[in-house]
Motif scaffolding. Structure first.
Motif, PDB file in Angstrom:
ATOM      1  N   ASN A   1      50.670  50.677  17.685  1.00 31.78           N
ATOM      2  CA  ASN A   1      49.218  50.830  17.507  1.00 31.78           C
ATOM      3  C   ASN A   1      48.473  49.505  17.446  1.00 31.78           C
ATOM      4  OD1 ASN A   1      49.238  53.685  17.508  1.00 31.78           O
ATOM      5  ND2 ASN A   1      49.963  53.654  15.400  1.00 31.78           N
TER       6      ASN A   1
ATOM      7  N   ALA B   1      50.145  53.518  26.109  1.00 32.65           N
ATOM      8  CA  ALA B   1      48.953  54.098  25.488  1.00 32.65           C
ATOM      9  C   ALA B   1      48.548  55.385  26.204  1.00 32.65           C
ATOM     10  CB  ALA B   1      47.805  53.092  25.506  1.00 32.65           C
ATOM     11  N   THR B   2      48.609  55.390  27.519  1.00 32.07           N
ATOM     12  CA  THR B   2      48.269  56.583  28.292  1.00 32.07           C
ATOM     13  C   THR B   2      49.255  57.706  27.989  1.00 32.07           C
ATOM     14  OG1 THR B   2      47.311  55.231  30.035  1.00 32.07           O
ATOM     15  CG2 THR B   2      47.944  57.473  30.640  1.00 32.07           C
ATOM     16  N   GLU B   3      50.525  57.354  27.916  1.00 33.93           N
ATOM     17  CA  GLU B   3      51.565  58.339  27.596  1.00 33.93           C
ATOM     18  C   GLU B   3      51.351  58.919  26.198  1.00 33.93           C
ATOM     19  OE1 GLU B   3      56.086  57.507  26.589  1.00 33.93           O
ATOM     20  OE2 GLU B   3      55.701  57.243  28.730  1.00 33.93           O
ATOM     21  N   LEU B   4      51.049  58.076  25.234  1.00 35.79           N
ATOM     22  CA  LEU B   4      50.817  58.541  23.867  1.00 35.79           C
ATOM     23  C   LEU B   4      49.584  59.444  23.784  1.00 35.79           C
ATOM     24  CD1 LEU B   4      51.572  55.281  21.842  1.00 35.79           C
ATOM     25  CD2 LEU B   4      53.000  57.314  22.016  1.00 35.79           C
ATOM     26  N   GLU B   5      48.525  59.071  24.487  1.00 37.50           N
ATOM     27  CA  GLU B   5      47.307  59.888  24.490  1.00 37.50           C
ATOM     28  C   GLU B   5      47.583  61.254  25.115  1.00 37.50           C
ATOM     29  OE1 GLU B   5      44.225  57.649  26.412  1.00 37.50           O
ATOM     30  OE2 GLU B   5      44.273  56.103  24.881  1.00 37.50           O
ATOM     31  N   ALA B   6      48.354  61.282  26.183  1.00 38.80           N
ATOM     32  CA  ALA B   6      48.682  62.550  26.851  1.00 38.80           C
ATOM     33  C   ALA B   6      49.496  63.429  25.908  1.00 38.80           C
ATOM     34  CB  ALA B   6      49.457  62.283  28.138  1.00 38.80           C
ATOM     35  N   ASN B   7      50.435  62.846  25.203  1.00 35.96           N
ATOM     36  CA  ASN B   7      51.247  63.607  24.256  1.00 35.96           C
ATOM     37  C   ASN B   7      50.410  64.148  23.115  1.00 35.96           C
ATOM     38  OD1 ASN B   7      53.578  63.202  25.748  1.00 35.96           O
ATOM     39  ND2 ASN B   7      54.276  61.483  24.495  1.00 35.96           N
ATOM     40  N   GLN B   8      49.451  63.370  22.637  1.00 36.90           N
ATOM     41  CA  GLN B   8      48.590  63.829  21.533  1.00 36.90           C
ATOM     42  C   GLN B   8      47.712  64.982  21.989  1.00 36.90           C
ATOM     43  OE1 GLN B   8      46.567  60.281  20.309  1.00 36.90           O
ATOM     44  NE2 GLN B   8      48.254  59.608  19.004  1.00 36.90           N
ATOM     45  N   SER B   9      47.207  64.930  23.221  1.00 38.98           N
ATOM     46  CA  SER B   9      46.336  65.995  23.688  1.00 38.98           C
ATOM     47  C   SER B   9      47.115  67.278  23.934  1.00 38.98           C
ATOM     48  CB  SER B   9      45.586  65.560  24.961  1.00 38.98           C
ATOM     49  OG  SER B   9      46.475  65.398  26.032  1.00 38.98           O
TER      50      SER B   9
ATOM     51  N   GLU C   1      49.035  49.667  28.631  1.00 34.25           N
ATOM     52  CA  GLU C   1      48.312  50.800  29.215  1.00 34.25           C
ATOM     53  C   GLU C   1      49.256  51.966  29.503  1.00 34.25           C
ATOM     54  OE1 GLU C   1      45.197  53.095  30.631  1.00 34.25           O
ATOM     55  OE2 GLU C   1      45.134  51.228  29.499  1.00 34.25           O
TER      56      GLU C   1
END
Length: 55
Positions: free
Chosen positions: A18, A44-52, A41
């Motif tokens: 983070n 971060a993109t992978e983490l955001e996709a997993n959170q959504s 990136e």
């Protein structure tokens, strides 16, 4: 095997911890800066996709 991880790997690690993209330790415009940013990136993109997705 090199002693230091490459900038891409360090950027990935920073994203997992983070650490914001603005904390890129490399000189803007350098190849290392670009690699660090790309690694950050990607994670971060992978983490955001997993959170959504709720995972």
């Amino acid at each position: 095997m090199s002693a230091d991880p490459d900038p891409f790997t360090l950027g990935e690690r920073a994203a997992r911890e983070n650490i914001p993209a603005e904390a890129n330790p490399y000189h803007e415009g350098s190849e290392e800066h670009a690699l660090w940013s790309a690694g950050h990136e990607r994670v971060a993109t992978e983490l955001e996709a997993n959170q959504s997705e709720g995972t």
